[in-house]
Design a protein around this motif. Structure first.
Motif, mmCIF file in Angstrom:
data_model
loop_
_atom_site.group_PDB
_atom_site.id
_atom_site.type_symbol
_atom_site.label_atom_id
_atom_site.label_comp_id
_atom_site.label_asym_id
_atom_site.label_seq_id
_atom_site.Cartn_x
_atom_site.Cartn_y
_atom_site.Cartn_z
ATOM 1 N N GLU A 1 15.508 7.427 0.242
ATOM 2 C CA GLU A 1 14.558 7.856 -0.911
ATOM 3 C C GLU A 1 13.774 6.531 -1.267
ATOM 4 O O GLU A 1 13.614 6.307 -2.654
ATOM 5 C CB GLU A 1 16.296 7.289 -2.159
ATOM 6 N N ILE A 2 13.591 6.646 -0.061
ATOM 7 C CA ILE A 2 11.936 5.720 -0.125
ATOM 8 C C ILE A 2 10.617 6.377 -0.850
ATOM 9 O O ILE A 2 10.673 7.682 0.225
ATOM 10 C CB ILE A 2 11.710 5.059 1.238
ATOM 11 N N SER A 3 10.109 6.309 -1.111
ATOM 12 C CA SER A 3 8.423 6.574 -2.002
ATOM 13 C C SER A 3 7.251 6.076 -1.844
ATOM 14 O O SER A 3 7.668 4.633 -1.259
ATOM 15 C CB SER A 3 9.100 7.234 -3.810
ATOM 16 N N LEU A 4 6.511 6.424 -1.222
ATOM 17 C CA LEU A 4 4.965 6.585 -1.339
ATOM 18 C C LEU A 4 4.487 6.697 -2.641
ATOM 19 O O LEU A 4 4.594 6.980 -3.504
ATOM 20 C CB LEU A 4 3.832 7.449 -0.599
ATOM 21 N N TYR A 5 4.258 5.222 -3.341
ATOM 22 C CA TYR A 5 3.276 5.419 -4.790
ATOM 23 C C TYR A 5 2.484 5.853 -5.232
ATOM 24 O O TYR A 5 1.361 6.063 -4.431
ATOM 25 C CB TYR A 5 2.925 3.592 -4.419
ATOM 26 N N ASN A 6 2.288 6.388 -5.968
ATOM 27 C CA ASN A 6 0.991 7.511 -6.330
ATOM 28 C C ASN A 6 0.609 7.846 -5.298
ATOM 29 O O ASN A 6 -0.659 8.270 -4.880
ATOM 30 C CB ASN A 6 0.133 6.372 -7.213
ATOM 31 N N LYS A 7 1.908 8.823 -4.593
ATOM 32 C CA LYS A 7 0.895 9.821 -3.983
ATOM 33 C C LYS A 7 -0.229 8.711 -2.375
ATOM 34 O O LYS A 7 -1.119 9.173 -2.610
ATOM 35 C CB LYS A 7 0.303 10.805 -4.414
ATOM 36 N N GLY A 8 0.604 7.742 -2.109
ATOM 37 C CA GLY A 8 -0.326 6.940 -1.231
ATOM 38 C C GLY A 8 -1.377 5.627 -1.765
ATOM 39 O O GLY A 8 -2.257 5.373 -0.679
ATOM 40 N N LYS A 9 -1.526 6.224 -3.205
ATOM 41 C CA LYS A 9 -2.500 4.890 -3.477
ATOM 42 C C LYS A 9 -2.426 3.782 -3.588
ATOM 43 O O LYS A 9 -0.566 3.800 -4.260
ATOM 44 C CB LYS A 9 -2.517 5.119 -5.151
ATOM 45 N N VAL A 10 -2.555 2.922 -2.523
ATOM 46 C CA VAL A 10 -1.387 1.408 -2.678
ATOM 47 C C VAL A 10 -1.569 0.831 -3.845
ATOM 48 O O VAL A 10 -3.016 0.065 -4.289
ATOM 49 C CB VAL A 10 -1.753 0.902 -1.434
#
Ligand code: TXA
Ligand code: MG
Length: 336
Positions: A212-221
């Motif tokens: 369930e780990i996700s990348l915030y805002n499609k890679g915006k850090v």
């Protein structure tokens, strides 16, 4: 201050050299040391007077917290208040290694380290010199990358000295770092667990352990330190996206800036190098050899600067695995 430089062979660490470095830490000094990702600038985490000097010499804003480095699992509780189950799973799989976990902080960690946050960033580096240094010092080290704020992270001791010579007490030279980009930062204090910075461990690898780990805002850090323009060379950097006409676009842009009288360099993939015969190029690596690309990235950016390039046209590579971390840094260097 004059920076002392000690060379250490990671395969044959001489205890006396580590002892010398430990003395500096105990006295509240700053030392640059190798990790498997990039060189770090370390101070005793429990000495706020030493830690504040890190911010000073890097010209780093005080609201950009530091990563705490430990060498043994029993040190976890010196730094973090609670270790949840997902954290244990990830620690088992990826430590020592390029994964930083954000956890609830222990009250003994000075506020200056975490910029007043209730959370702390924590990692165990996979480098024999870093590990032996932390063990001998008998204290975790607070350490950001050992570069001036906003400059590309250092992957060699020479890079460190370019930025910090005679501003720090000691620099340990153990050769080029292995990974070349910084650690991946994963926030485990809030659900959904999310990646704040891509780095040495890929999204795909993490998802295999915690789906369930996700990348915030499609890679915006969103790590506090991930300001828009970061990792920047002095030159203007332009990324040309992948696609059939990538080479044509790169050539067109390079020609345009050359006509304007600028010194232009191309950061190209090995596969395309023959296509840029009339241009100045540096090779990142083969597109699918992400490890080599990661390893070359920051060195190349620094080389372009040293050679006074004014414009860098960079070919984008595929955004999967470590490639995603590389592209994240290229986009940051571009300032978009
Ligand atoms: O590979 C690495 O991680 C290297 C080596 C030296 O360990 N270190 C490194 O540190 O890259 P630094 O300071 O350059 O980057 C640390 C990042 C910053 O963007 C900071 O904002 C974020 O970690 N960070 C630190 N503590 C945090 C916290 N409690 N919550 C969210 N982000 C945090
Ligand atoms: Mg940094």
């Amino acid at each position: 201050m004059k920076t002392k430089i000690i060379k250490i062979n990671p395969q044959k660490i001489q205890p006396l050299k580590i002892k010398e470095a430990v003395k500096v830490i105990k006295k509240g000094g700053l030392i640059a040391f190798p990790t498997e990702t990039v060189y770090g600038l370390g101070a005793d985490v429990f000495n706020p007077y030493a830690v504040v000097k890190i911010f000073e010499v890097k010209a780093r804003p005080l609201n950009d917290p530091l990563i705490v480095h430990i060498a043994d699992k029993q040190d976890l509780f010196k730094v973090a208040k609670k270790i949840n189950r997902p954290a244990w799973k990830l620690i088992k799989k990826f430590w020592p290694g390029p994964l930083t976990l954000i956890l609830e902080k222990s009250s003994s960690i000075p506020d200056i380290v975490t910029s007043g946050l209730e959370t702390v960033a924590l990692r165990m580096p996979a480098h024999p010199v870093a590990l032996s240094l932390i063990r001998e010092a008998k204290t975790p080290l607070a350490a950001p990358s050992a570069n001036l704020f906003g400059r590309p992270s250092p992957t060699t001791c020479e890079h460190v000295l370019e930025d910090l010579k005679n501003k720090i007490d000691l620099a340990i030279d153990a050769g080029k770092t292995e990974v070349g980009v910084e650690s991946t930062i994963l926030d485990l204090t809030q659900k959904p667990f999310s990646i704040l910075r891509l780095g040495g461990v890929s999204l795909e690898e993490l998802k295999r352990i915690i789906p369930e780990i996700s990348l915030y805002n499609k890679g915006k850090v969103i790590a506090p330190g991930m300001f828009r323009r970061h990792y920047s060379p002095q030159a203007k950097l332009i990324v040309v996206e992948k696609g059939k006409d990538q080479v044509e676009k790169v050539k067109k842009l390079a020609s345009k800036f050359l006509k304007e009288g600028k010194k232009v360099g191309i950061m190209a993939k090995e596969e395309n190098k023959l296509q840029y015969k009339n241009f100045e190029i540096k090779i990142l690596g083969e597109e699918n050899d992400f490890r080599t690309c990661a390893n070359n990235l920051f060195s190349l950016l620094r080389e372009f600067d040293k050679e006074k390039f004014e414009v860098i046209i960079a070919e984008a590579i595929e955004e999967k695995g470590l490639g995603r971390a590389i592209m994240e840094r290229l986009r940051k260097a571009q300032g978009i």
